[in-house]
Scaffold this active site. Structure first.
Site, PDB file in Angstrom:
ATOM      1  N   LYS A 192       0.882  -1.183   0.000  1.00  0.00           N
ATOM      2  CA  LYS A 192       0.000   0.000   0.000  1.00  0.00           C
ATOM      3  C   LYS A 192       0.912   1.224   0.000  1.00  0.00           C
ATOM      4  CE  LYS A 192      -1.856   3.024   1.985  1.00  0.00           C
ATOM      5  NZ  LYS A 192      -1.649   4.456   1.600  1.00  0.00           N
ATOM      6  N   GLU A 267       9.567   1.542  10.920  1.00  0.00           N
ATOM      7  CA  GLU A 267      10.616   2.559  10.733  1.00  0.00           C
ATOM      8  C   GLU A 267       9.914   3.904  10.771  1.00  0.00           C
ATOM      9  OE1 GLU A 267      12.806   1.568   7.202  1.00  0.00           O
ATOM     10  OE2 GLU A 267      13.625  -0.211   8.139  1.00  0.00           O
ATOM     11  N   CYS A 301      13.961  10.799   7.060  1.00  0.00           N
ATOM     12  CA  CYS A 301      13.847  10.335   8.450  1.00  0.00           C
ATOM     13  C   CYS A 301      15.174  10.440   9.181  1.00  0.00           C
ATOM     14  CB  CYS A 301      13.337   8.900   8.475  1.00  0.00           C
ATOM     15  SG  CYS A 301      14.378   7.782   7.534  1.00  0.00           S
ATOM     16  N   GLU A 398       9.349  16.537  15.138  1.00  0.00           N
ATOM     17  CA  GLU A 398       9.858  16.292  13.789  1.00  0.00           C
ATOM     18  C   GLU A 398       9.168  17.247  12.820  1.00  0.00           C
ATOM     19  OE1 GLU A 398       8.670  12.710  11.602  1.00  0.00           O
ATOM     20  OE2 GLU A 398      10.764  12.372  11.081  1.00  0.00           O
TER      21      GLU A 398
HETATM   22  P1  NAD Z   1       2.364   8.535   7.418  1.00  0.00           P
HETATM   23  O1  NAD Z   1       2.523   7.757   8.666  1.00  0.00           O
HETATM   24  O2  NAD Z   1       1.363   9.640   7.402  1.00  0.00           O
HETATM   25  O3  NAD Z   1       1.983   7.609   6.199  1.00  0.00           O
HETATM   26  C1  NAD Z   1       2.785   6.507   5.830  1.00  0.00           C
HETATM   27  C2  NAD Z   1       1.915   5.461   5.175  1.00  0.00           C
HETATM   28  O4  NAD Z   1       0.990   4.967   6.133  1.00  0.00           O
HETATM   29  C3  NAD Z   1       1.085   5.969   4.008  1.00  0.00           C
HETATM   30  O5  NAD Z   1       1.048   4.972   3.010  1.00  0.00           O
HETATM   31  C4  NAD Z   1      -0.286   6.147   4.624  1.00  0.00           C
HETATM   32  O6  NAD Z   1      -1.338   6.018   3.705  1.00  0.00           O
HETATM   33  C5  NAD Z   1      -0.320   4.999   5.606  1.00  0.00           C
HETATM   34  N1  NAD Z   1      -1.257   5.161   6.723  1.00  0.00           N
HETATM   35  C6  NAD Z   1      -1.682   6.300   7.309  1.00  0.00           C
HETATM   36  N2  NAD Z   1      -2.558   6.024   8.301  1.00  0.00           N
HETATM   37  C7  NAD Z   1      -2.683   4.674   8.345  1.00  0.00           C
HETATM   38  C8  NAD Z   1      -3.429   3.775   9.147  1.00  0.00           C
HETATM   39  N3  NAD Z   1      -4.237   4.214  10.120  1.00  0.00           N
HETATM   40  N4  NAD Z   1      -3.301   2.452   8.926  1.00  0.00           N
HETATM   41  C9  NAD Z   1      -2.479   1.982   7.966  1.00  0.00           C
HETATM   42  N5  NAD Z   1      -1.758   2.795   7.158  1.00  0.00           N
HETATM   43  C10 NAD Z   1      -1.858   4.123   7.350  1.00  0.00           C
HETATM   44  O7  NAD Z   1       3.823   9.094   7.061  1.00  0.00           O
HETATM   45  P2  NAD Z   1       4.215  10.057   5.877  1.00  0.00           P
HETATM   46  O8  NAD Z   1       3.754  11.437   6.231  1.00  0.00           O
HETATM   47  O9  NAD Z   1       3.806   9.450   4.580  1.00  0.00           O
HETATM   48  O10 NAD Z   1       5.819   9.986   5.921  1.00  0.00           O
HETATM   49  C11 NAD Z   1       6.604  10.797   6.718  1.00  0.00           C
HETATM   50  C12 NAD Z   1       7.030  10.066   7.985  1.00  0.00           C
HETATM   51  O11 NAD Z   1       7.722   8.865   7.654  1.00  0.00           O
HETATM   52  C13 NAD Z   1       8.017  10.865   8.827  1.00  0.00           C
HETATM   53  O12 NAD Z   1       7.656  10.760  10.175  1.00  0.00           O
HETATM   54  C14 NAD Z   1       9.338  10.169   8.573  1.00  0.00           C
HETATM   55  O13 NAD Z   1      10.301  10.338   9.592  1.00  0.00           O
HETATM   56  C15 NAD Z   1       8.914   8.762   8.430  1.00  0.00           C
HETATM   57  N6  NAD Z   1       9.939   7.980   7.731  1.00  0.00           N
HETATM   58  C16 NAD Z   1      10.688   7.092   8.449  1.00  0.00           C
HETATM   59  C17 NAD Z   1      11.689   6.372   7.826  1.00  0.00           C
HETATM   60  C18 NAD Z   1      12.549   5.407   8.598  1.00  0.00           C
HETATM   61  O14 NAD Z   1      13.211   4.594   7.965  1.00  0.00           O
HETATM   62  N7  NAD Z   1      12.571   5.462   9.916  1.00  0.00           N
HETATM   63  C19 NAD Z   1      11.916   6.539   6.455  1.00  0.00           C
HETATM   64  C20 NAD Z   1      11.139   7.459   5.763  1.00  0.00           C
HETATM   65  C21 NAD Z   1      10.147   8.172   6.413  1.00  0.00           C
END
Ligand code: NAD
Length: 504
Positions: A192, A267, A301, A398
């Site tokens: 997804k 992550e 991240c 963040e």
């Molecule tokens: P997000 O958590 O809003 O969304 C990530 C994914 O989760 C999307 O595909 C979204 O549709 C899905 N999602 C959202 N709500 C959900 C739910 N209730 N159930 C299942 N899936 C759901 O994150 P974002 O805004 O897309 O990305 C930015 C974040 O990702 C930042 O916090 C960043 O630090 C983190 N990030 C972490 C790493 C790592 O390796 N630690 C790498 C890249 C990004």
């Protein structure tokens, strides 16, 4: 000679009409499809707000179909020999490498990330497949643990169909980072992708299919997190969820997956310190600090979003850093000279901009940026905030943009205390030429990954992941297989050891 802006635009122009015409589609069991409801949403480019393609707004029904397809494909894929899996995954890597330029320009257009980083990220996607392809033949290997009465063996088996949920910041690379080890382990996958950047997920699935990954082994279901994402985490057939995204979403997923006892790998977010001591090589420290916050639009991240700078060198170092931040080239993501592109979209832009107001009201000094860019939304100026106190929101939350908060410290103990005083613990960067100090500080830092006198340089066999609110579990090398596989113990009696006789 590298590719020019015009070359990149031409490549994109060759792809966009078909994308617009056909739209993004789910891929379930090797078949492209719309959502069962036929609902769609429009995916827009952050560069100019124009529509790129419509995208299926999938629901529980679509997720259930994908989960069934992954279940149906599982036993055959599990039983493909390691050598054959290795061959197929290398073919995927070859195809990614061949299409790297197309993938890169699509990623730029979909996310706003500059092409100088996305062309490398696309090739890194190929590398991820190659790396795990080579580990595939040994994935099932185990140990022998003989006892006086038994020959005990262990073997690993793939856990089953897994869900992979990815964010929007570097979607293609991150997807390959999760999907390649899952496939190498023998799992089937339902992916997804993020609703804000769905384009390259379809390209990856198509590449995999053409390279010989059988239908149903890699499925893609598009849609919103609260709908398709939630359904995937709660689906009974899906055994584990590999998730990359925000810490808050990780908590939600843990709750959503509780009824079906999902194994989870998270992550999550970070507020990573780069700690610069007065004895460091300050020229290199400056380059690294600038790179780690302003590359990838700061939407990274592992970005070093907190600079912890020793007071004795703070003024001069911050002066130089501000000059560099002001000179960073903000512009069109397809221009190879661009260093910072537009943020992913308006609502993220609003969030990042709001922190400039918060910084002012908290009493921080803005040494560079602190405003939207003259190109208009969603472009922001690379920003340096100084005079930051560790208790301020800009030092704790963040922001996920090109915004660096600089905090001064006096002693090594102060530096460690401040560095650890946040809920996150993903990465840390330490700059010092004092070997014993480097050992003490890295030992004390609460972070999953620490680099000394270096920016973040990934080496794929090393573990990737965070502690505290930054994650659960590790990727990389064999750690990835630990997540996607189950250990199995088998004990063979060596002879006729006495068996306790009840009711004899
Ligand atoms: P997000 O958590 O809003 O969304 C990530 C994914 O989760 C999307 O595909 C979204 O549709 C899905 N999602 C959202 N709500 C959900 C739910 N209730 N159930 C299942 N899936 C759901 O994150 P974002 O805004 O897309 O990305 C930015 C974040 O990702 C930042 O916090 C960043 O630090 C983190 N990030 C972490 C790493 C790592 O390796 N630690 C790498 C890249 C990004």
């Amino acid at each position: 000679m590298g590719r020019s802006f015009e070359d990149n635009v031409e490549t994109l122009d060759g792809i966009l009409p078909a994308l617009e015409r056909n739209g993004a589609r789910n891929l379930i069991g090797g078949e492209k499809s719309e959502a069962a409801s036929k609902d769609r949403f429009l995916n827009r480019s952050p560069v100019d707000g124009s529509g790129i393609c419509d995208v299926p707004r999938s629901s529980e029904i679509d997720v259930a179909s994908a989960s069934e397809a992954a279940e149906d494909a599982f036993s055959a894929w599990r039983d493909v020999s390691g050598a054959e899996r290795r061959r197929i995954l290398h073919s995927v890597a070859d195809a990614i490498a061949r299409k790297a330029e197309e993938i890169a320009v699509c990623e730029c257009w979909d996310t706003g990330q500059p092409v100088r980083f996305m062309s490398k990220a696309a090739l890194r996607g190929a590398e991820n497949f190659r790396f795990f392809a080579d580990l595939a033949p040994g994935a099932r290997d185990g140990r022998t643990l003989p006892s006086p009465t038994l020959m005990n063996l262990t073997t690993r088996v793939p856990i089953g169909p897994v869900g992979v949920i990815t964010p929007w910041n570097t979607p293609f690379m991150l997807s390959t980072w999760k999907i390649a080890p899952a496939l190498a382990a023998g799992c089937t996958v339902v992916h997804k992708p993020a609703e804000l950047s769905p384009v390259t997920a379809g390209m990856l699935a198509e590449i995999a299919w053409e390279a010989g990954v059988p239908g149903g082994v890699l499925n893609v279901v598009h849609g919103f997190g609260e709908e398709a994402g939630r359904a995937l985490t709660a689906d009974r057939g899906i055994r584990a969820i590999g998730f990359v995204g925000e810490s808050r979403t990780g908590s939600e997923i843990m709750k959503q997956g509780a009824d079906t006892l999902k194994r989870v790998h998270f992550e999550l977010g970070g507020k990573n310190p780069v700690i610069v001591f007065e004895d460091a090589d300050l020229d290199r420290a400056l380059d690294a600090a600038v790179f780690m916050i302003y590359s990838l639009n700061g939407e990274r991240c592992t970005s070093s979003s907190r600079l912890l700078i020793q007071s004795s060198i703070a003024e001069e170092f911050l002066g130089r850093l501000a000059e560099r931040a002001k000179r960073i080239r903000v512009g069109h993501p397809l221009d190879p000279s661009t260093e910072v592109g537009p943020l992913i979209g308006d609502s993220h832009f609003e969030k990042v901009i709001s922190y400039f107001e918060i910084a002012r009201s908290e009493g921080a000094r803005i040494l560079a940026g602190g405003d939207a860019h003259s190109l208009g939304r969603p472009y922001v100026l690379p920003t340096l905030l100084a005079g930051v106190d560790p208790g301020m929101r800009i030092a704790r939350e963040e922001i996920f943009g090109p915004v660096l908060a600089a905090i001064e410290f006096d002693s090594e103990e102060d530096a460690i205390r401040i560095a650890n005083d946040v809920r996150y613990g993903l990465a840390g960067y330490v700059w010092t030429n004092d070997l014993t100090r480097a050992l003490r500080v890295t030992d004390a830092l609460e972070a999953g990954m620490i680099w000394v006198n270096s920016e973040n340089v990934r080496h794929l066999p090393t573990p990737f992941g965070g502690v505290k609110a930054s994650g659960i579990g590790r990727d990389g090398g064999d750690w990835s297989f630990e997540f996607y596989m189950e250990q199995k113990h088998i004990g063979f009696a060596l002879g006729r050891h006495p068996i306790p006789r009840l009711g004899a």
